[in-house]
Write a protein that holds these residues in place. Structure first.
Motif, PDB file in Angstrom:
ATOM      1  N   VAL A 174       0.855  -1.189   0.000  1.00 47.13           N
ATOM      2  CA  VAL A 174       0.000   0.000   0.000  1.00 47.13           C
ATOM      3  C   VAL A 174       0.885   1.230   0.000  1.00 47.13           C
ATOM      4  O   VAL A 174       1.785   1.367   0.838  1.00 47.13           O
ATOM      5  CB  VAL A 174      -0.926   0.018   1.232  1.00 47.13           C
ATOM      6  CG1 VAL A 174      -1.833   1.237   1.180  1.00 47.13           C
ATOM      7  CG2 VAL A 174      -1.749  -1.255   1.285  1.00 47.13           C
TER       8      VAL A 174
ATOM      9  N   GLN B 187      -2.585   5.618  -1.740  1.00 50.10           N
ATOM     10  CA  GLN B 187      -3.702   4.706  -1.534  1.00 50.10           C
ATOM     11  C   GLN B 187      -4.287   4.831  -0.136  1.00 50.10           C
ATOM     12  O   GLN B 187      -5.501   4.746   0.069  1.00 50.10           O
ATOM     13  CB  GLN B 187      -3.236   3.271  -1.788  1.00 50.10           C
ATOM     14  CG  GLN B 187      -2.930   2.991  -3.258  1.00 50.10           C
ATOM     15  CD  GLN B 187      -2.319   1.624  -3.460  1.00 50.10           C
ATOM     16  OE1 GLN B 187      -1.760   1.044  -2.529  1.00 50.10           O
ATOM     17  NE2 GLN B 187      -2.414   1.098  -4.687  1.00 50.10           N
ATOM     18  N   LEU B 188      -3.421   5.061   0.882  1.00 49.62           N
ATOM     19  CA  LEU B 188      -3.918   5.259   2.241  1.00 49.62           C
ATOM     20  C   LEU B 188      -4.778   6.515   2.341  1.00 49.62           C
ATOM     21  O   LEU B 188      -5.815   6.533   3.010  1.00 49.62           O
ATOM     22  CB  LEU B 188      -2.744   5.337   3.219  1.00 49.62           C
ATOM     23  CG  LEU B 188      -2.010   4.018   3.501  1.00 49.62           C
ATOM     24  CD1 LEU B 188      -0.816   4.266   4.399  1.00 49.62           C
ATOM     25  CD2 LEU B 188      -2.944   3.006   4.139  1.00 49.62           C
TER      26      LEU B 188
ATOM     27  N   ALA C 152      -8.115   5.835   0.735  1.00 48.83           N
ATOM     28  CA  ALA C 152      -8.945   4.986   1.593  1.00 48.83           C
ATOM     29  C   ALA C 152      -9.536   5.776   2.751  1.00 48.83           C
ATOM     30  O   ALA C 152     -10.696   5.589   3.125  1.00 48.83           O
ATOM     31  CB  ALA C 152      -8.111   3.821   2.115  1.00 48.83           C
TER      32      ALA C 152
ATOM     33  N   LEU D 162     -12.380   7.919   1.449  1.00 49.10           N
ATOM     34  CA  LEU D 162     -13.564   7.103   1.187  1.00 49.10           C
ATOM     35  C   LEU D 162     -14.271   6.710   2.480  1.00 49.10           C
ATOM     36  O   LEU D 162     -15.499   6.672   2.548  1.00 49.10           O
ATOM     37  CB  LEU D 162     -13.171   5.853   0.408  1.00 49.10           C
ATOM     38  CG  LEU D 162     -12.728   6.080  -1.044  1.00 49.10           C
ATOM     39  CD1 LEU D 162     -12.280   4.776  -1.670  1.00 49.10           C
ATOM     40  CD2 LEU D 162     -13.840   6.714  -1.867  1.00 49.10           C
ATOM     41  N   PHE D 163     -13.485   6.435   3.534  1.00 45.89           N
ATOM     42  CA  PHE D 163     -14.091   6.088   4.820  1.00 45.89           C
ATOM     43  C   PHE D 163     -14.881   7.263   5.386  1.00 45.89           C
ATOM     44  O   PHE D 163     -16.005   7.100   5.870  1.00 45.89           O
ATOM     45  CB  PHE D 163     -13.005   5.663   5.800  1.00 45.89           C
ATOM     46  CG  PHE D 163     -13.499   5.466   7.201  1.00 45.89           C
ATOM     47  CD1 PHE D 163     -14.211   4.337   7.545  1.00 45.89           C
ATOM     48  CD2 PHE D 163     -13.255   6.424   8.175  1.00 45.89           C
ATOM     49  CE1 PHE D 163     -14.682   4.158   8.841  1.00 45.89           C
ATOM     50  CE2 PHE D 163     -13.719   6.258   9.469  1.00 45.89           C
ATOM     51  CZ  PHE D 163     -14.429   5.117   9.796  1.00 45.89           C
TER      52      PHE D 163
END
Length: 288
Positions: free
Chosen positions: A65, A69-70, A73, A76-77
């Motif tokens: 990762v 990408q973190l 993410a 999105l959370f």
């Protein structure tokens, strides 16, 4: 002539010396750093003969990762959490959103009626204060108001009988599925709609009334009652009946429990079930 030197021999550089300097004195040319082989950065391919599940596991674990990408993410959370909160807040008002126009108008009318009752009570108290201030015989006026207040408190405490306009609510429970909390919700709704005196199967409902037992075996203040449960309620019928029939109200809730509720208006309801007057053990009146 062989021993003679050419006039240019002393000035001509020795080719061997230059060759030696080139080989010994000059630094070797720098070789450019070779670029990393993309084949070497790739993860080693699983050995031949492994199954597809093993190759999939080897490609997914350990996870690779990146920082980007973190961050994606995390965004999105947060977005999903916000959508969940929004959906939950919208679902809280789903009952009103799905209500018909007639039901919404009835709910607004009930709220207006409650507001009007509070305004009337405020006006009544203001009038009493004005009468006390302007009365020539303040002692007699105070005595009359004290007696009237005692009568009102007696009705609320259940120590005196009462009569007046209101409704009769009859709850039939052929399947024996009505729980005590459903009757308590009914009392709460009636009080919120302006009920002044309530009686259930000969039991006077007061501030400390409680319901107990199980479905089909209900008790009010420890006294067993049997279906059909009859509520005698004194209050303004125009407020009491709509309060029971609002969407998601008492009538619809009882229908979900396989019970039926019938409401009938009356010009004169008699509530004559009495409660004994209790003397407080510790509280004493105080005047300021």
């Amino acid at each position: 002539m062989s021993d003679e030197q050419s006039p240019d021999d002393g000035q001509r550089p020795d080719k061997n010396l230059w060759r030696g300097r080139n080989h010994a004195g000059a630094l070797p040319p720098e070789t450019p750093a070779s670029a990393p082989d993309p084949e070497q950065s790739r993860p080693a391919a699983p050995p031949e003969g492994t199954s597809g599940r093993q190759r999939l596991r080897a490609g997914l674990w350990p996870p690779r990762v990146s920082r980007a990408q973190l961050i994606v993410a995390l965004l999105l959370f947060v977005l999903g959490l916000g959508l969940a909160i929004q959906v939950r807040s919208n679902s809280d008002n789903s009952a009103l959103r799905g209500a018909r126009q007639e039901d919404l108008v009835r709910i607004l009318d009930e709220l207006d009626n409650r507001t009007q009752r509070l305004e009337d009570e405020k006006q009544r108290l203001d009038d009493q204060r004005t009468e006390l201030e302007n009365s020539s015989d303040q002692a007699e006026e105070a005595r009359k108001q004290t007696l009237e207040k005692e009568r009102q408190l007696g009705i609320l405490a259940g120590t005196v009988a009462a009569h007046g306009p209101g409704i009769t609510l009859t709850i039939s429970d052929p399947s024996g599925s009505v729980e005590p909390d459903k009757l308590l919700d009914t009392i709460q709704e009636l009080r919120a709609a302006g009920a002044e005196a309530i009686e259930i199967d000969g039991v006077r409902v007061v501030a400390d009334t409680y319901f107990s037992g199980d479905a089909g075996d209900l008790r009010v203040d420890g006294r067993k009652i049997e279906a059909p449960y009859e509520f005698k309620v004194i209050g303004k019928p125009q407020d009491l009946e709509p309060a029971l029939n609002i969407p998601g109200g008492v009538v619809q809730t009882l229908e979900k429990e396989q019970a039926t509720a019938e409401v009938a208006r009356a010009d004169d309801i008699v509530v004559d079930a009495l409660r004994p007057a209790k003397q407080p053990d510790h509280a004493r009146s105080s005047s300021r």
